[in-house]
Write an enzyme that holds these catalytic residues in place. Structure first.
Site, PDB file in Angstrom:
ATOM      1  N   ASN A   1       0.774  -1.149   0.086  1.00 27.38           N
ATOM      2  CA  ASN A   1       0.188   0.007   0.044  1.00 27.38           C
ATOM      3  C   ASN A   1       0.788   1.359  -0.134  1.00 27.38           C
ATOM      4  O   ASN A   1       0.401   2.431   0.366  1.00 27.38           O
ATOM      5  CB  ASN A   1      -1.025   0.039   1.211  1.00 27.38           C
ATOM      6  CG  ASN A   1      -1.838  -1.411   1.257  1.00 27.38           C
ATOM      7  OD1 ASN A   1      -1.827  -2.204   2.091  1.00 27.38           O
ATOM      8  ND2 ASN A   1      -2.575  -1.391   0.272  1.00 27.38           N
TER       9      ASN A   1
ATOM     10  N   ILE B   1       0.845   6.647   0.475  1.00 24.77           N
ATOM     11  CA  ILE B   1       0.133   5.744   1.035  1.00 24.77           C
ATOM     12  C   ILE B   1      -1.267   5.392   0.742  1.00 24.77           C
ATOM     13  O   ILE B   1      -1.865   6.659   0.648  1.00 24.77           O
ATOM     14  CB  ILE B   1       0.487   5.948   2.642  1.00 24.77           C
ATOM     15  CG1 ILE B   1       1.811   6.198   3.022  1.00 24.77           C
ATOM     16  CG2 ILE B   1      -0.131   4.909   3.512  1.00 24.77           C
ATOM     17  CD1 ILE B   1       1.772   6.738   4.403  1.00 24.77           C
ATOM     18  N   CYS B   2      -1.487   4.332   0.571  1.00 26.52           N
ATOM     19  CA  CYS B   2      -2.921   4.089   0.376  1.00 26.52           C
ATOM     20  C   CYS B   2      -3.501   3.641   1.491  1.00 26.52           C
ATOM     21  O   CYS B   2      -3.396   2.517   1.999  1.00 26.52           O
ATOM     22  CB  CYS B   2      -3.312   3.066  -0.643  1.00 26.52           C
ATOM     23  SG  CYS B   2      -5.042   2.753  -1.029  1.00 26.52           S
ATOM     24  N   LEU B   3      -4.233   4.474   2.348  1.00 30.03           N
ATOM     25  CA  LEU B   3      -5.123   4.079   3.354  1.00 30.03           C
ATOM     26  C   LEU B   3      -6.157   4.846   3.584  1.00 30.03           C
ATOM     27  O   LEU B   3      -6.328   6.154   3.522  1.00 30.03           O
ATOM     28  CB  LEU B   3      -3.937   4.471   4.583  1.00 30.03           C
ATOM     29  CG  LEU B   3      -4.519   4.146   6.343  1.00 30.03           C
ATOM     30  CD1 LEU B   3      -4.545   2.851   6.113  1.00 30.03           C
ATOM     31  CD2 LEU B   3      -3.650   4.866   7.136  1.00 30.03           C
TER      32      LEU B   3
ATOM     33  N   LEU C   1      -0.997  -0.372  -3.976  1.00 22.67           N
ATOM     34  CA  LEU C   1      -0.298   0.560  -4.961  1.00 22.67           C
ATOM     35  C   LEU C   1       1.094  -0.037  -5.563  1.00 22.67           C
ATOM     36  O   LEU C   1       1.475   0.530  -6.507  1.00 22.67           O
ATOM     37  CB  LEU C   1       0.228   1.992  -4.037  1.00 22.67           C
ATOM     38  CG  LEU C   1      -0.817   2.799  -3.600  1.00 22.67           C
ATOM     39  CD1 LEU C   1      -0.413   4.003  -2.703  1.00 22.67           C
ATOM     40  CD2 LEU C   1      -1.502   3.433  -4.904  1.00 22.67           C
TER      41      LEU C   1
END
Length: 182
Positions: free
Chosen positions: A109, A116-118, A151
């Protein structure tokens, strides 16, 4: 009596500038209240006993912080320390901060630029979250990635082979972005 030629007439004079300031947009942003909130968050973070997460303003700018996350015990990140940048918008906490890994991080991620993919940093953001919550969530994400929404698809694929994954984490950590090329 003064007579003017209408064809050469000057435009009517502009109204004198108002002494009032331009109208603020609805719900104006009060940067001093945002600054106060960030100062309270800083004090709270400094006083908490959370092992493995910390953050401080970068220089004199309360809107720009440097955070540190230590990888969780028993995860491929165990013993590693990651530096993050946190940029708080003027309408914080109604909008999330921009958070990026500054230390290269091999993770499903996290992309090659540290993005950051959060969900809590995007569509699931709540003004109830604070810097501590963000750092703890990212620390937790290290050991529990969302491999269904990567990601970094290579990291997501490698996640199922923890031995190889851990080697790649350490290689990226030591050598930076160059390790993905080899």
């Amino acid at each position: 009596m003064e007579v003017r030629n209408v064809d050469n007439a000057s435009p009517p004079p502009s109204p004198a500038p108002s002494s009032k300031q331009p109208r603020p947009p609805p719900n104006p942003v009060d940067s001093s209240s945002v600054s106060q909130r960030l100062q309270k968050e800083l004090m709270s973070l400094m006083m908490s006993a959370n092992q493995g997460v910390s953050a401080f303003p970068e220089g004199e700018n309360i809107f720009s912080w440097i955070g540190t996350i230590v990888g969780g015990i028993g995860t491929p990140y165990d013993g590693l320390s990651y530096k993050l940048s946190l940029r708080f918008p003027l309408d914080y906490p109604f909008k999330p901060p921009q958070v990026k890994f500054e230390t290269p991080c091999f993770h499903p991620n996290v992309d090659q630029y540290g993005n950051i993919c959060l969900d809590i940093l995007q569509d699931m953001w709540s003004s109830a979250y604070d810097c501590r919550t963000i750092l703890l969530s990212i620390q937790s994400l290290l050991g529990e990635p969302n491999v269904d929404s990567p990601l970094n698809s290579y990291a997501a694929t490698l996640w199922s082979n923890q031995e190889e994954y851990k080697k790649m984490v350490h290689k990226q950590y030591v050598h930076g972005g160059d390790s993905l090329e080899s």
